[in-house]
Design an enzyme around this catalytic site. Sequence first.
Site, PDB file in Angstrom:
ATOM      1  N   HIS A 238       0.831  -1.207   0.000  1.00 50.66           N
ATOM      2  CA  HIS A 238       0.000   0.000   0.000  1.00 50.66           C
ATOM      3  C   HIS A 238       0.869   1.262   0.000  1.00 50.66           C
ATOM      4  CE1 HIS A 238      -3.672   2.329   1.263  1.00 50.66           C
ATOM      5  NE2 HIS A 238      -2.709   3.152   1.690  1.00 50.66           N
ATOM      6  N   GLU A 239       1.859   1.295   0.860  1.00 53.01           N
ATOM      7  CA  GLU A 239       2.723   2.481   0.935  1.00 53.01           C
ATOM      8  C   GLU A 239       3.647   2.581  -0.276  1.00 53.01           C
ATOM      9  OE1 GLU A 239       2.012   4.627   3.100  1.00 53.01           O
ATOM     10  OE2 GLU A 239       0.655   3.316   4.213  1.00 53.01           O
TER      11      GLU A 239
ATOM     12  N   HIS B 295       1.890   4.499  -2.967  1.00 56.07           N
ATOM     13  CA  HIS B 295       2.004   5.949  -2.730  1.00 56.07           C
ATOM     14  C   HIS B 295       3.377   6.465  -3.169  1.00 56.07           C
ATOM     15  CE1 HIS B 295      -1.773   6.763  -0.769  1.00 56.07           C
ATOM     16  NE2 HIS B 295      -1.593   5.794   0.138  1.00 56.07           N
TER      17      HIS B 295
ATOM     18  N   HIS C 271      88.451  30.833  -6.522  1.00 53.99           N
ATOM     19  CA  HIS C 271      88.668  29.902  -7.623  1.00 53.99           C
ATOM     20  C   HIS C 271      87.421  29.048  -7.887  1.00 53.99           C
ATOM     21  CE1 HIS C 271      90.820  27.209 -10.310  1.00 53.99           C
ATOM     22  NE2 HIS C 271      90.285  26.185  -9.631  1.00 53.99           N
TER      23      HIS C 271
ATOM     24  N   HIS D  90      83.436  -6.868   9.839  1.00 53.51           N
ATOM     25  CA  HIS D  90      83.253  -6.173  11.111  1.00 53.51           C
ATOM     26  C   HIS D  90      82.171  -5.093  10.994  1.00 53.51           C
ATOM     27  CE1 HIS D  90      84.308  -4.518  15.039  1.00 53.51           C
ATOM     28  NE2 HIS D  90      84.300  -3.316  14.467  1.00 53.51           N
TER      29      HIS D  90
ATOM     30  N   CYS E 252      78.701  -4.685  13.195  1.00 49.57           N
ATOM     31  CA  CYS E 252      78.402  -3.469  13.969  1.00 49.57           C
ATOM     32  C   CYS E 252      77.054  -2.879  13.576  1.00 49.57           C
ATOM     33  CB  CYS E 252      79.510  -2.428  13.766  1.00 49.57           C
ATOM     34  SG  CYS E 252      81.032  -2.823  14.644  1.00 49.57           S
TER      35      CYS E 252
END
Length: 565
Positions: free
Chosen positions: A88-89, A92, A454, A555, A559
Site C-alpha cells: 500500500h505504501e 504511494h 677559484h 666487522h 656493527c
Amino acid sequence: MGDMQMSVVDPTWELLDPNPDIRALFLEFNDTFFWGQLSGVEVKWSARMTLCAGVCSYEGRGGLCSIRLSEPLLKLRPRKDLVETLLHEMIHALLFVTHNNKDHDSHGPEFCKHMERINGRTGANISVYHNFHDEVDEYRKHWWLCNGPCQKRKPYFGYVKRAMNRAPSSLDPWWADHQRTCGGSFVKVKEPENYPQKRKRKNDPTISEVNSSSHVKGKSNGVDIRTVIPFSGTGYKLFEPNKSDAPLKILNINPTKDKAAVPLLNHTPPSTNINGTFLTNKIGSAKSTPAQSILTKVSVANTKVFINLNGSPIKLPSGSKNKSHQISSKQKSVLPFFKMQKDNSFDLTLPSPSIQSTSQKPQKDISFGFTLPSQSFPSTSPGSNSENKEPLYKKLQMNDRESFIIHSGNKTNVNDNKSCTGPAATTASGLNHTIKVSCPVCGTEVLECKINDHLDTCTSSGPQKDILLDVSLPLQSFPSTSQGSNSAIKEPLYKKLQINDKDSFIIHSGNKTNVNDNKSCTRPAATTASGFNHTIKVCCPVCGTDVLQDKINDHLDTCLQNCNT
C-alpha cells in the site's frame, strides 16, 4: 498467479518466514511490481506510530521519499497484513517519484489502478484503509471525559482517548468547535497502571542519577582513568618537568587523596649510547650543578642532550653535550667541514686522507660518532684558537638515501707535528696563505686563501643544484675492494660524488698513513688478490675498534646489525 510460484500472502509464509526483513521484501517487490523505480526510497520501522499502520512521506521534487511502518501495530498482526501494508505504501511512493500524484485524497483512480493490478497478480487484498482498530485502541491508555453536554452525543460520548499523555487543548483543530457547541472541560479519567510512579521516578534527580550510574557500568565521571584501568608500567608524565632521567613509575594513584602525593620514582635503569656502552647517571653526584639537577624533557627533539635512535631518545656522552654542531638530519651537520657559497661552491677544510667504508647496506637513522684529531683541521670560525688540541667530536647522521662519503685528497702530512700545531700564516678568517689545496671541480692546486674565489670562477656558468666533485687519491693508499683488482695499477682513482644541498655527508678521516711517504705509496706491505693488506689496521667508523683491513667489511656488517637490534 503468473510468474511467481507462491503468492506473497500465502499462509505458508507464516511458518517459513514469520518475521521477514522489510528491506528485503521492499527490494523484491520493487523489482517485481514497480519496475525498479523505487530504488531511492527509504523504508524503516517506527516505534512511536500507534494510530496508523504505515505512512509514506515525500519532501517534494528531488527530495527524500520515506516509508515508515508501525512496529507497535504490525507486530501483533499476521504476516499478510505486513505485506499488504508495505505494498500500500509503495503505491504511494510510486505516485510520488513518478510525479503522478493527481489524486487529492491520495486514494483516487491512479492509486486504485495500481492497487487492483497488484491484487490481481498476487491474490492480496490491498485496501484503502486498515481495520486494525483493536490494536489502535490497545495503545490508547490516556482517557479524558468532558463534563459538558457532549458526553451524551455520538459517536465519542465526550471521551478523548490518546496514546500519549497530552490533554485536549487549543492546539487541537476541533477545540474551537467544541468550545462553541459544548463549552465543557475535560477531566482525566484513566491512565496506564503505575504511571504516576514511573513519572515520579523519571523526574526525581536522585533516582535518575542512581539509575544512570547503575546502568552504565565502568563509566566514571570526572575520575582519573588510571584508577579504573590500573597502569603498572613505566612512562613519562606529560607537561611536568622531570627531575631525573629515570622514567616515572605510577603506582596506585588515587585522585581523592591528598594532591601532595607524587608518583614514586623507580630505580634508574642504566642508559646506553648508540655504541652500546653504558652511561652513568650524574644526578646527585658531587660535581653536579643546579643547572644539571633540573634537566630538560626526555625527547628526541632535544638534540643537545639526546639522539634519535629508531624513535627512542638516547642520551649523548657528556663530552659532546656542549658542542654546537650536534646530530641533525639535514646538511647543517656538515657545515663545519664545508662552507656553502651563494653559487653552491664549497670550502673544503679537511686535509687528511680517509678510508672508504665498504659496507653498502642501507641503514636508516643511524648516528656515528668518531674522534678527529683537531691538530690536522685548522678552525674555520673567526676568532677560534688554532692551538686548541682538544679532540673534535662530530656527530653525523647517515640516511639510507642521502649518505655520501667524501675522500679528501690533500697531501698534507698528518703526522708532521710542526704542520699540525698551527698554520704558517693565517688570516682573520683562519685561511693559510702558504698551503695549497686541490680544487674539487677542476683538480687544480690553488692557495687555500683563494680557493673560494677559484671555486666561484669554476662554477661561474650558473647556479647548479647538483655539483660533481673529482677527488683524486693515490690508489696505493686506498686498496680497491673489488674482486680481482690489480693492486699494482698506478692510475689515480677518481670518484664521482654528487653533492646535493639537501643531503647529508659522512666524512671518514683519521687515517694516519703518510701520503707523502713514497715507500708507503708505491706498494702496500702485503696484499692479497682482493687488494687488502694483512698488516694495516683501520679504525671502524661505528665502534672505533682497530680491525685488520681485510676484516673491515665483516666487522662493519656486525656493527651495523648490532645497532639495529
